[in-house]
Design a protein around this motif. Structure first.
Motif, PDB file in Angstrom:
ATOM      1  N   VAL A   1      20.967   0.915 -20.169  1.00  0.00           N
ATOM      2  CA  VAL A   1      21.266   0.982 -18.734  1.00  0.00           C
ATOM      3  C   VAL A   1      20.161   1.790 -18.053  1.00  0.00           C
ATOM      4  O   VAL A   1      19.906   2.946 -18.421  1.00  0.00           O
ATOM      5  N   ILE A   2      19.496   1.154 -17.083  1.00  0.00           N
ATOM      6  CA  ILE A   2      18.404   1.787 -16.343  1.00  0.00           C
ATOM      7  C   ILE A   2      18.842   1.955 -14.897  1.00  0.00           C
ATOM      8  O   ILE A   2      19.231   0.977 -14.246  1.00  0.00           O
ATOM      9  N   GLN A   3      18.808   3.178 -14.407  1.00  0.00           N
ATOM     10  CA  GLN A   3      19.112   3.426 -12.998  1.00  0.00           C
ATOM     11  C   GLN A   3      17.818   3.522 -12.207  1.00  0.00           C
ATOM     12  O   GLN A   3      16.879   4.204 -12.609  1.00  0.00           O
ATOM     13  N   MET A   4      17.774   2.809 -11.069  1.00  0.00           N
ATOM     14  CA  MET A   4      16.651   2.936 -10.141  1.00  0.00           C
ATOM     15  C   MET A   4      17.079   3.853  -9.002  1.00  0.00           C
ATOM     16  O   MET A   4      18.075   3.587  -8.319  1.00  0.00           O
ATOM     17  N   HIS A   5      16.335   4.948  -8.830  1.00  0.00           N
ATOM     18  CA  HIS A   5      16.632   5.916  -7.785  1.00  0.00           C
ATOM     19  C   HIS A   5      15.331   6.261  -7.073  1.00  0.00           C
ATOM     20  O   HIS A   5      14.401   6.799  -7.677  1.00  0.00           O
ATOM     21  N   ASN A   6      15.258   5.908  -5.794  1.00  0.00           N
ATOM     22  CA  ASN A   6      14.016   6.108  -5.040  1.00  0.00           C
ATOM     23  C   ASN A   6      12.812   5.480  -5.758  1.00  0.00           C
ATOM     24  O   ASN A   6      11.742   6.058  -5.822  1.00  0.00           O
ATOM     25  N   TYR A   7      13.030   4.276  -6.312  1.00  0.00           N
ATOM     26  CA  TYR A   7      12.008   3.523  -7.039  1.00  0.00           C
ATOM     27  C   TYR A   7      11.556   4.228  -8.324  1.00  0.00           C
ATOM     28  O   TYR A   7      10.524   3.895  -8.888  1.00  0.00           O
ATOM     29  N   GLU A   8      12.353   5.159  -8.787  1.00  0.00           N
ATOM     30  CA  GLU A   8      12.087   5.822 -10.064  1.00  0.00           C
ATOM     31  C   GLU A   8      13.091   5.316 -11.091  1.00  0.00           C
ATOM     32  O   GLU A   8      14.296   5.230 -10.812  1.00  0.00           O
ATOM     33  N   ALA A   9      12.604   4.956 -12.268  1.00  0.00           N
ATOM     34  CA  ALA A   9      13.476   4.461 -13.335  1.00  0.00           C
ATOM     35  C   ALA A   9      14.010   5.635 -14.157  1.00  0.00           C
ATOM     36  O   ALA A   9      13.250   6.515 -14.572  1.00  0.00           O
TER      37      ALA A   9
ATOM     38  N   PRO B   1       0.842  -1.212   0.000  1.00  0.00           N
ATOM     39  CA  PRO B   1       0.000   0.000   0.000  1.00  0.00           C
ATOM     40  C   PRO B   1       0.876   1.261   0.000  1.00  0.00           C
ATOM     41  O   PRO B   1       1.955   1.285   0.592  1.00  0.00           O
ATOM     42  N   ASP B   2       0.399   2.294  -0.680  1.00  0.00           N
ATOM     43  CA  ASP B   2       1.086   3.599  -0.718  1.00  0.00           C
ATOM     44  C   ASP B   2       2.459   3.529  -1.386  1.00  0.00           C
ATOM     45  O   ASP B   2       3.306   4.406  -1.158  1.00  0.00           O
ATOM     46  N   ALA B   3       2.692   2.493  -2.191  1.00  0.00           N
ATOM     47  CA  ALA B   3       3.963   2.420  -2.924  1.00  0.00           C
ATOM     48  C   ALA B   3       3.984   3.464  -4.040  1.00  0.00           C
ATOM     49  O   ALA B   3       2.941   3.908  -4.523  1.00  0.00           O
ATOM     50  N   ILE B   4       5.183   3.838  -4.446  1.00  0.00           N
ATOM     51  CA  ILE B   4       5.338   4.829  -5.513  1.00  0.00           C
ATOM     52  C   ILE B   4       4.989   4.172  -6.850  1.00  0.00           C
ATOM     53  O   ILE B   4       5.611   3.173  -7.235  1.00  0.00           O
ATOM     54  N   PRO B   5       4.000   4.676  -7.571  1.00  0.00           N
ATOM     55  CA  PRO B   5       3.658   4.093  -8.885  1.00  0.00           C
ATOM     56  C   PRO B   5       4.813   4.265  -9.868  1.00  0.00           C
ATOM     57  O   PRO B   5       5.539   5.260  -9.839  1.00  0.00           O
ATOM     58  N   PHE B   6       4.964   3.279 -10.731  1.00  0.00           N
ATOM     59  CA  PHE B   6       6.050   3.299 -11.712  1.00  0.00           C
ATOM     60  C   PHE B   6       5.733   4.291 -12.839  1.00  0.00           C
ATOM     61  O   PHE B   6       4.587   4.390 -13.289  1.00  0.00           O
TER      62      PHE B   6
END
Length: 548
Positions: A398-406, A204-209
């Motif tokens: 190359v994809i960086q994940m930062h604070n669950y943001e791609a 719940p309340d997770a950051i949407p992609f």
């Protein structure tokens, strides 16, 4: 129904084993009831039963005209409704689906009607039959659940249609991947994190992609319409970033999306190449006649690796074996997480190359073979990497994940490669071939069942018992449900009915897993369709299996 009641009265207060006299077929007013097996005592596995109801009595006959995927989802939905209705009745259990929508046998459609397959714990007082309690369960409580789960007016039809349309959308999206040159698609607004390590429920309340702009694509779903999201292209893709920023979370969502998810799961519009296989190190597993020579050679004492076998593989050996076995089984995409990999299989850095000469090192690391896997075998690789920048030399994306943001950092990675060139020496040959197909001894499978008591049992998703052998499956993260393992065991049983060597096990299992796969299976309600890749992965871990 009267016949069933009469039989129950006859065995009232008898020993529990007298329940065996109930096996057979019974006709109720609006459904037929079958007792296929009865438990030998109150502590044995529950009795297997079935209920069949004609389409004309359900107002659901319109489902017969829908697609196979729509029907699969409808059967799944009915099983969930039955499970909800039976939730307060401890004696009645159906194979309840989880977050994935698999092809299951808990509910089966045919030309005549709907068949429910479930289990019942027959009541007792100690080991004495109580006929009145059993009659109430079988002639009053159970019929109410059957009727409510299989008639349109008792079902939430809007939810059923959404359930089925969501599956059709996922199937359509997955079919578009190849034409778009993609291995996976992650729709915007998807919820990737799970509630806990032991839960598949969304957090719940997770950051949407949200997709980075450079990787954003649009796919068309027949019901949802156009969907924007991140397309992961074929080739070599690295997922990088700091610890706890969502790298493995993204990979986990992708690996689970070889299967369809229920509406509201958060991954219901994430789709992945259906052959995608996650590989990892697995110390102590067995290996049967696998060609490891592209990755491991020149072992001490001249041990051959072109047909390597062991009952106690090391981390690097097990991961190399898993890679080769996956390619043999038809994987077109490999998924790898650095955290669960053998470090010496993944990389040998410049300093270690200087310290240990190549002539003294049997392992050719993946970093020196991965571009050949892509270019010569046309197999894509998606890997989570946080500790080795040497893979940047071969990465296409190359994809960086930062604070669950791609974030797409491909261009930045190329600049890093240009300004910080590697001083590693390339190891290994410049040629790579698909591993040859191994033959399987079908007679050995039959012997395993004949030598001991016939058993096909599972322990959650972690183990399968076949005959006397218990197969440890804790490393197989893509097994979605224990019911798939039940099916794996019965597939082996079917193959074991033939003698001699099977020249192409993958093709043989593929034929058995056609659209009518369950018709050859026992009429059990706890079977679910696995991928051929999973069937072979489990077989490769059977210590008594015989390959050549």
């Amino acid at each position: 129904m009267q016949l069933l009641e009469a039989k129950l009265q006859k065995i009232d207060r008898h020993n529990y084993r007298s329940y065996s006299s109930l096996r057979g077929e019974y006709h109720f007013v609006d459904f037929d009831f079958f007792i296929d097996t009865t438990q030998a005592d109150p502590f044995a596995p529950a009795s297997r039963v079935r209920a069949r109801r004609k389409w004309s009595l359900t107002d659901l006959a319109w489902l017969k005209a829908q697609s196979a995927d729509y029907q699969r989802a409808a059967r799944d939905f009915i099983a969930r409704q039955f499970a909800d209705l039976a939730q307060q009745v401890n004696e009645i259990q159906i194979d309840r689906p989880g977050q994935t929508i698999l092809d299951r046998t808990a509910v089966v459609f045919d030309d005549e009607g709907i068949e429910l397959r479930f289990r019942i714990d027959l009541p007792s007082d100690g080991r004495t039959i109580i006929a009145k309690k059993t009659a109430n369960l079988l002639t009053f409580t159970m019929p109410k659940i059957i009727r409510r789960a299989t008639i349109a007016r008792e079902l939430p039809m809007d939810e059923l249609k959404r359930h089925c349309e969501t599956v059709e959308d996922q199937v359509a999206l997955r079919r578009q991947l190849k034409d778009k040159n993609l291995v996976a698609f992650v729709a915007d607004e998807s919820i990737l994190p799970r509630l806990a390590g032991n839960s598949e429920l969304p957090l719940p309340d997770a950051i949407p992609f949200v997709s980075p702009e450079n990787l954003a694509v649009e796919l068309e779903a027949p019901h949802k319409g156009k969907l924007r999201g991140m397309g992961i292209p074929k080739g070599i893709t690295m997922i990088v970033g700091g610890g706890f920023h969502g790298k493995s979370t993204l990979l986990n969502a992708i690996e689970s999306s070889v299967y369809d998810h229920i509406p509201g799961d958060g991954r219901d519009f994430i789709v992945t190449d259906e052959t995608a296989t996650k590989i990892r190190a697995e110390d102590g597993r067995c290996v049967h006649q696998v060609d490891l020579s592209p990755y491991i050679s020149n072992l001490p004492m001249g041990k051959e690796t072109s047909a390597f076998s062991t009952q106690n593989a090391s981390g690097s050996t097990s991961q190399a074996s898993w890679l080769q076995e996956s390619l043999e089984a038809g994987a077109q995409t490999l998924l790898i997480d650095e955290d669960t990999s053998a470090s010496n299989f993944m990389i040998r850095d410049e300093r270690m190359q200087a310290l240990i000469a190549k002539s003294d090192e049997p392992i050719t690391p993946l970093v020196d073979r991965i571009s050949l896997i892509r270019d010569q075998l046309d197999v894509s690789v998606l890997l989570v990497m946080g500790g080795s920048g040497d893979y940047l030399d071969v990465a296409d994306t190359v994809i960086q994940m930062h604070n669950y943001e791609a974030i797409d950092v491909t261009e930045k990675a190329r600049k890093v490669v240009a300004s910080h060139p590697t001083r590693r020496q390339l190891e290994g040959s410049a040629e790579l071939r698909l591993p040859r197909t191994r033959k399987l001894n079908r007679s050995a499978l039959q012997t395993m069942l004949e030598d001991g008591k016939f058993r096909i049992q599972v322990k959650g998703k972690n183990a399968l018992r076949f005959g006397r052998e218990f197969i440890d499956l804790q490393a197989l993260e893509q097994v979605a449900d224990a019911s798939q393992l039940h099916t794996v065991g019965w597939l082996w049983f079917l193959l074991a009915q033939q003698k001699g060597w099977e020249s192409s096990p993958c093709k043989a299992f593929g034929k058995l897993l056609d659209d009518n796969w369950f018709q050859m299976m026992p009429k059990h309600g706890d079977l679910a369709k696995p991928r051929v890749i999973e069937v072979m992965a489990v077989l490769n871990r059977m210590r008594a299996a015989e390959f050549k």
